[in-house]
Design a protein around this motif. Structure first.
Motif, PDB file in Angstrom:
ATOM      1  N   LEU A   1       0.847  -1.188   0.000  1.00 17.27           N
ATOM      2  CA  LEU A   1       0.000   0.000   0.000  1.00 17.27           C
ATOM      3  C   LEU A   1       0.884   1.240   0.000  1.00 17.27           C
ATOM      4  O   LEU A   1       2.008   1.196   0.499  1.00 17.27           O
ATOM      5  CB  LEU A   1      -0.892   0.009   1.240  1.00 17.27           C
ATOM      6  N   PRO A   2       0.399   2.360  -0.525  1.00 16.94           N
ATOM      7  CA  PRO A   2       1.191   3.589  -0.496  1.00 16.94           C
ATOM      8  C   PRO A   2       1.390   4.062   0.949  1.00 16.94           C
ATOM      9  O   PRO A   2       0.471   3.976   1.764  1.00 16.94           O
ATOM     10  CB  PRO A   2       0.324   4.596  -1.264  1.00 16.94           C
TER      11      PRO A   2
ATOM     12  N   ILE B   1       1.602   6.916   2.277  1.00 10.98           N
ATOM     13  CA  ILE B   1       0.813   8.054   2.742  1.00 10.98           C
ATOM     14  C   ILE B   1      -0.509   7.578   3.344  1.00 10.98           C
ATOM     15  O   ILE B   1      -0.970   8.088   4.365  1.00 10.98           O
ATOM     16  CB  ILE B   1       0.606   9.067   1.590  1.00 10.98           C
ATOM     17  N   ILE B   2      -1.100   6.524   2.750  1.00 11.77           N
ATOM     18  CA  ILE B   2      -2.369   6.003   3.253  1.00 11.77           C
ATOM     19  C   ILE B   2      -2.150   5.150   4.492  1.00 11.77           C
ATOM     20  O   ILE B   2      -2.864   5.256   5.489  1.00 11.77           O
ATOM     21  CB  ILE B   2      -3.056   5.160   2.154  1.00 11.77           C
ATOM     22  N   VAL B   3      -1.119   4.289   4.437  1.00 13.47           N
ATOM     23  CA  VAL B   3      -0.833   3.429   5.584  1.00 13.47           C
ATOM     24  C   VAL B   3      -0.597   4.266   6.832  1.00 13.47           C
ATOM     25  O   VAL B   3      -1.203   4.044   7.883  1.00 13.47           O
ATOM     26  CB  VAL B   3       0.413   2.557   5.303  1.00 13.47           C
TER      27      VAL B   3
ATOM     28  N   LEU C   1      -1.364   7.357   7.371  1.00 15.25           N
ATOM     29  CA  LEU C   1      -2.577   8.116   7.722  1.00 15.25           C
ATOM     30  C   LEU C   1      -3.442   7.270   8.655  1.00 15.25           C
ATOM     31  O   LEU C   1      -3.926   7.735   9.695  1.00 15.25           O
ATOM     32  CB  LEU C   1      -3.336   8.424   6.432  1.00 15.25           C
ATOM     33  N   ALA C   2      -3.617   5.991   8.286  1.00 10.43           N
ATOM     34  CA  ALA C   2      -4.474   5.106   9.077  1.00 10.43           C
ATOM     35  C   ALA C   2      -3.809   4.702  10.389  1.00 10.43           C
ATOM     36  O   ALA C   2      -4.430   4.767  11.453  1.00 10.43           O
ATOM     37  CB  ALA C   2      -4.828   3.874   8.248  1.00 10.43           C
TER      38      ALA C   2
END
Lengths: 319, 326
Positions: B120-121, B123-125, B127-128
């Protein structure tokens, strides 16, 4: 079979999964309380979700290019503050409140676009700086307090009232989604946006004015954020400091859960709408169930990760 | 002579950041009402070192062409853990410190595992996971509070030999014990390779997965050290998510000011440290010059925007438009 395939053209796998998760959430919630599947509750979610949904559509325009807009929090706040400020400048101001706020959003968005397209500064850092500048301007303007100006009647009507039982906010959201869908699917500009998101070099060499497209997308995102600020101010009858802060991360999360690739080139408006709705319902259910704030944040993070692991596997991880 | 020139060319960004910081700090110390005083130095150093550590953490991830939006959240989580664990007998304190650092490293490892094996990118990982870490922080400290071993805290936040802030010595120790070995090691080199051209690195036999896991884990460890250090400064734990968010964003800005490319594969932690120092000195400078408080956020924003726009100078020197597209 043919019908299914036709449906598949309009709704992709991540969006379908998101719809599934929404249904699952509501079903599980209905064991807790019947209210979760009542039309009143669902319509209320569509109304509250509109603010996030409108911002998310702007985020999508930028994410499709492989960029990100971190100036959302204070552009939203600016939209609310400028609209209420203009609305208190006499009858002319009341009429121009919303256009003026949108114009401010357009200007800030254009500045973002210029920084990214012309100066070629990574969007993550440039929009971050713009966010700080807009925050500075708003703090200077308000003196650090919540402005005393009230939202105009039109703003309150847009955000709070209903037509034939359907919240106006939802209708605004729907109209904006249709407009964004039209631009992305049926105009050359939409094609250019996807082309740049996939490979900017190739788009440039094919004769696309990549700079203009970038500036357009950032300007559109700025206007979406400002519009959400106007409606938020209408909903709570006034603007207040940092009113946009809680919307940045959920908006990005909504876009991504809806199947958009954060590296650009893939994503749909429908997915974004569904993703925003999922986030709204999730946060609302957790808060109705009086889950402590800590557990709510953990659940929020875990669900985003799980959904991404299910639906985002085929994403390319490097540009 | 050529060696010096090459070294200068390779390191001009951190050197520039260092010079800017030195000029700013000198102005602050001479113009400031307090003047050159040990207490002024201590406070300035304490405020800057926490951000410097998080910026180092951010650098490690950015080198691999990722971004760590959870750095600030790991920081507040370890801050809250430290405010609960690092008290009691010296043995308890030592164990507590280990626990805090382990928690930071584990958080970083989780990010790394999701990025590498979840594909996964980042930035998303992050973020979560940032949301998860701030949730854990809030579970430990629903309201600000807790305590920490005060003798150790006072020692680490004052000065040595009459003038040298202990926090700076601590920062130097972290650089020597974490950053320098990492930069010299094969795995560190692999991180640069992975950030510069991931597929080329993979084709050349670089274990990209291992390199990224190491970078993320060390990054978590550094954020953990920052969290531990700030507990020594404030004597308490505070799970404010806005603090974490502000630290994350400032750390990215510090990294950019320090000359590390957001596109990965170039830069280093030394520049980021000076970037962090510069950012912190701006705040102090604005105060020292008696700028009305209401104008401060605007000036901070303009300085931040100006600093990151400096990187755009490159664009106007390019002869070939194609080089614009990174």
């Amino acid at each position: 079979m043919m019908r299914l395939r036709a449906l598949g053209r309009y709704i992709d796998r991540p969006s379908l999964i998101a719809v599934g998760v929404i249904v699952l959430l509501l079903l599980v919630g209905s064991f807790y309380s019947n209210n979760f599947i009542s039309p009143t509750y669902l319509l209320q979610q569509l109304q509250i979700g509109a603010f996030l949904g409108i911002i998310a559509i702007g985020v999508l325009m930028v994410v499709l290019l492989g960029h990100v807009d971190l100036s959302i929090p204070w552009v939203v706040t600016m939209g609310g503050m400028m609209a209420t400020a203009a609305g208190n400048l006499g009858p002319g101001g009341t009429a121009l409140a919303i256009p003026f706020a949108l114009l401010c959003g357009l200007i800030v968005g254009t500045v973002n676009g210029l920084g990214v397209a012309v100066l070629r500064i990574p969007s993550m850092i440039f929009t971050l700086g713009v966010n700080a500048v807009v925050q500075g301007l708003m703090v200077l303007y308000t003196g650090g307090y919540a402005p005393q100006d009230r939202a105009t009647g039109l703003m309150q009507w847009l955000a709070g009232e209903r037509i034939l039982g359907v919240p106006n906010a939802t209708l605004v959201w729907l109209l904006l989604a249709l407009l964004a869908g039209f631009i992305l699917r049926l105009t050359p500009l939409g094609r250019y946006i996807f082309a740049i998101g996939n490979r900017e070099r190739a788009a440039y060499l094919s004769g696309v004015d990549t700079r203009l497209v970038l500036i357009f997308s950032f300007a559109a995102a700025g206007m979406c954020s400002a519009l959400a600020g106007v409606m938020l101010a209408g909903y709570s009858r006034m603007a207040y400091q940092a009113m946009g802060d809680p919307y940045l991360l959920p908006a990005i999360a909504g876009v991504v859960i809806g199947g958009a690739n954060v590296l650009g080139g893939r994503g749909t408006v429908l997915g974004t709408v569904i993703g925003s709705l999922l986030i709204t319902i999730l946060l609302s259910m957790l808060s109705v169930m009086q889950v402590p704030d800590s557990a709510r944040q953990i659940a929020y993070g875990v669900i985003i990760i799980v959904m991404m692991l299910i639906s985002g596997r085929e994403m390319r991880t490097s540009a | 002579m050529t060696n010096v020139r090459i070294w200068l060319a390779q390191n001009y960004a951190p050197i520039l950041a260092g010079l800017v910081f030195a000029a700013m700090f000198a102005t602050y110390a001479t113009k400031g009402s307090a003047g050159w005083q040990v207490a002024v130095l201590d406070t300035a150093a304490n405020k800057a070192v926490a951000l410097a550590l998080i910026s180092m953490a951010q650098t490690l991830v950015i080198i691999t062409r990722g971004v760590d939006l959870s750095a600030g959240m790991i920081f507040i989580m370890t801050n809250c853990i430290a405010s609960a664990l690092v008290t009691g007998t010296p043995g308890d304190v030592a164990l507590g410190i280990c626990g805090v650092l382990l928690a930071g490293a584990l958080a970083g490892l989780c990010n790394g595992l999701l990025v590498v094996f979840g594909r996964l990118p980042s930035i998303i990982v992050t973020l979560a996971t940032g949301s998860i870490y701030s949730g854990i922080a809030l579970a430990i400290r629903p309201t600000p509070g807790g305590s920490i071993d005060e003798d150790l805290a006072d020692f680490l936040t004052s000065h040595l030999f009459g003038a040298i802030p202990t926090s700076l010595v601590l920062l130097l120790a972290v650089v020597l014990l974490v950053w320098v070995p990492f930069r010299m090691s094969v795995v560190g080199r692999h991180c640069y390779a992975a950030g510069s051209a991931e597929s080329a690195a993979y084709m050349s036999g670089v274990s990209v997965s291992r390199a990224k896991l190491v970078a993320y884990t060390l990054s978590g460890l550094l954020s953990g050290i920052a969290g531990l250090f700030v507990t020594f400064v404030t004597y308490s734990g505070d799970a404010g998510a806005t603090i974490g968010g502000a630290y994350t964003l400032n750390s990215i800005a510090a990294v950019v000011i320090g000359g590390t490319s957001l596109y990965g594969g170039a830069g280093g932690a030394i520049g980021s440290i000076f970037g962090a120092f510069t950012l912190r000195t701006i705040d102090d400078l604005l105060l020292a010059f008696g700028l009305p408080p209401l104008w401060q956020p605007l000036f901070q924003g303009i300085v931040l925007l100006g600093a990151v726009s400096l990187g755009a100078v490159r664009i106007f020197r390019l002869r070939n438009r194609m080089e614009v597209f990174q």
